[in-house]
Scaffold this motif. Structure first.
Motif, PDB file in Angstrom:
ATOM      1  N   VAL A  19       0.932  -1.154   0.019  1.00 14.60           N
ATOM      2  CA  VAL A  19      -0.067  -0.286  -0.003  1.00 14.60           C
ATOM      3  C   VAL A  19       0.939   1.282  -0.032  1.00 14.60           C
ATOM      4  CG1 VAL A  19      -1.895   1.095   1.204  1.00 14.60           C
ATOM      5  CG2 VAL A  19      -1.976  -1.344   1.095  1.00 14.60           C
ATOM      6  N   SER A  20       0.684   2.144  -0.914  1.00 16.83           N
ATOM      7  CA  SER A  20       1.269   3.225  -1.038  1.00 16.83           C
ATOM      8  C   SER A  20       0.300   4.433  -0.872  1.00 16.83           C
ATOM      9  CB  SER A  20       1.953   3.630  -2.592  1.00 16.83           C
ATOM     10  OG  SER A  20       2.894   2.630  -2.748  1.00 16.83           O
ATOM     11  N   ARG A  47      -4.621   6.257  -1.029  1.00 14.16           N
ATOM     12  CA  ARG A  47      -3.700   5.121  -1.165  1.00 14.16           C
ATOM     13  C   ARG A  47      -3.631   4.568  -2.736  1.00 14.16           C
ATOM     14  NH1 ARG A  47      -6.886   1.389   3.036  1.00 14.16           N
ATOM     15  NH2 ARG A  47      -8.513   2.650   2.166  1.00 14.16           N
ATOM     16  N   SER A  48      -2.917   3.674  -2.999  1.00 12.52           N
ATOM     17  CA  SER A  48      -2.805   2.921  -4.131  1.00 12.52           C
ATOM     18  C   SER A  48      -1.983   1.528  -4.025  1.00 12.52           C
ATOM     19  CB  SER A  48      -2.126   3.757  -5.322  1.00 12.52           C
ATOM     20  OG  SER A  48      -0.718   3.888  -5.295  1.00 12.52           O
ATOM     21  N   VAL A  85     -12.804   2.754  -1.178  1.00 13.75           N
ATOM     22  CA  VAL A  85     -13.470   2.984  -2.502  1.00 13.75           C
ATOM     23  C   VAL A  85     -12.370   3.101  -3.381  1.00 13.75           C
ATOM     24  CG1 VAL A  85     -15.143   4.049  -3.965  1.00 13.75           C
ATOM     25  CG2 VAL A  85     -15.638   3.847  -1.565  1.00 13.75           C
ATOM     26  N   PHE A  86     -12.364   2.271  -4.421  1.00 13.10           N
ATOM     27  CA  PHE A  86     -11.023   2.172  -5.264  1.00 13.10           C
ATOM     28  C   PHE A  86     -11.516   2.273  -6.907  1.00 13.10           C
ATOM     29  CE2 PHE A  86      -9.250   0.841  -1.379  1.00 13.10           C
ATOM     30  CZ  PHE A  86      -7.945   1.309  -1.519  1.00 13.10           C
ATOM     31  N   ILE A  87     -10.856   2.645  -7.670  1.00 14.78           N
ATOM     32  CA  ILE A  87     -10.807   2.448  -9.260  1.00 14.78           C
ATOM     33  C   ILE A  87      -9.685   1.789  -9.800  1.00 14.78           C
ATOM     34  CG2 ILE A  87     -12.519   4.319  -9.580  1.00 14.78           C
ATOM     35  CD1 ILE A  87     -10.277   5.616 -11.121  1.00 14.78           C
ATOM     36  N   THR A 108      -3.348  -2.307 -11.176  1.00 13.90           N
ATOM     37  CA  THR A 108      -3.143  -1.076 -10.044  1.00 13.90           C
ATOM     38  C   THR A 108      -4.355  -0.563  -9.772  1.00 13.90           C
ATOM     39  OG1 THR A 108      -0.800  -0.530 -10.934  1.00 13.90           O
ATOM     40  CG2 THR A 108      -1.716   1.070  -9.561  1.00 13.90           C
ATOM     41  N   VAL A 109      -4.596  -0.490  -8.415  1.00  9.51           N
ATOM     42  CA  VAL A 109      -5.812   0.357  -8.007  1.00  9.51           C
ATOM     43  C   VAL A 109      -5.627   1.657  -7.275  1.00  9.51           C
ATOM     44  CG1 VAL A 109      -7.256  -1.846  -7.973  1.00  9.51           C
ATOM     45  CG2 VAL A 109      -6.132  -0.969  -6.021  1.00  9.51           C
ATOM     46  N   GLU A 110      -6.414   2.595  -7.465  1.00 11.31           N
ATOM     47  CA  GLU A 110      -6.185   3.804  -6.726  1.00 11.31           C
ATOM     48  C   GLU A 110      -7.333   4.369  -5.847  1.00 11.31           C
ATOM     49  OE1 GLU A 110      -5.727   6.486 -10.014  1.00 11.31           O
ATOM     50  OE2 GLU A 110      -3.727   5.672 -10.459  1.00 11.31           O
ATOM     51  N   GLU A 111      -7.310   4.759  -4.724  1.00 11.84           N
ATOM     52  CA  GLU A 111      -8.354   5.122  -4.130  1.00 11.84           C
ATOM     53  C   GLU A 111      -8.978   6.418  -4.189  1.00 11.84           C
ATOM     54  OE1 GLU A 111      -9.329   5.074   0.942  1.00 11.84           O
ATOM     55  OE2 GLU A 111      -7.230   5.942   0.240  1.00 11.84           O
TER      56      GLU A 111
END
Length: 117
Positions: A19-20, A47-48, A85-87, A108-111
């Motif tokens: 987690v970044s 977060r991503s 919640v991510f995309i 890769t998912v991003e918040e």
């Protein structure tokens, strides 16, 4: 509209699941060397993470889910244990055969932030 939940297990080996966090900060530097910093709005920490799922049977469902959620948000609980919640980041979904009928799906998912419950 109900937000879907990512329900599959993901790998954490080899850096996957790391987690970044990035912070939405603004800074202004003045001529005397002074730098003023401030957060920019609400929810400044985002977060991503990289997801990896490898399987023989479920890979198609994971692959389809991730491709369908490039702009559509979903709920995910990352390894830090805090749901969000991510995309899916655009052009980040990959599929790789690893042998024996096993496929590896990466993305890769991003918040994102939502007022929906």
């Amino acid at each position: 509209m109900k937000i879907e939940t990512f329900k599959w297990c993901v790998q954490i080996q080899g850096g996957a699941g790391q987690v970044s966090a990035s912070n939405n900060m603004r800074s202004a530097q003045f001529g005397n060397g002074f730098i003023q910093s401030a957060s920019s709005g609400f929810n400044t920490r985002r977060r991503s993470l990289d997801l990896i799922h490898g399987s023989r049977k479920e890979w198609r469902s994971v692959y389809d889910f991730l491709n369908a959620h490039v702009v559509k948000p979903f709920i995910l609980t990352p390894p830090d244990g805090v749901p969000g919640v991510f995309i899916v980041s655009p052009d980040s979904v990959t599929l790789k055969p690893v042998g024996g009928g096993v496929f590896e799906v990466k993305a890769t998912v991003e918040e994102r932030f939502s007022s929906a419950q």
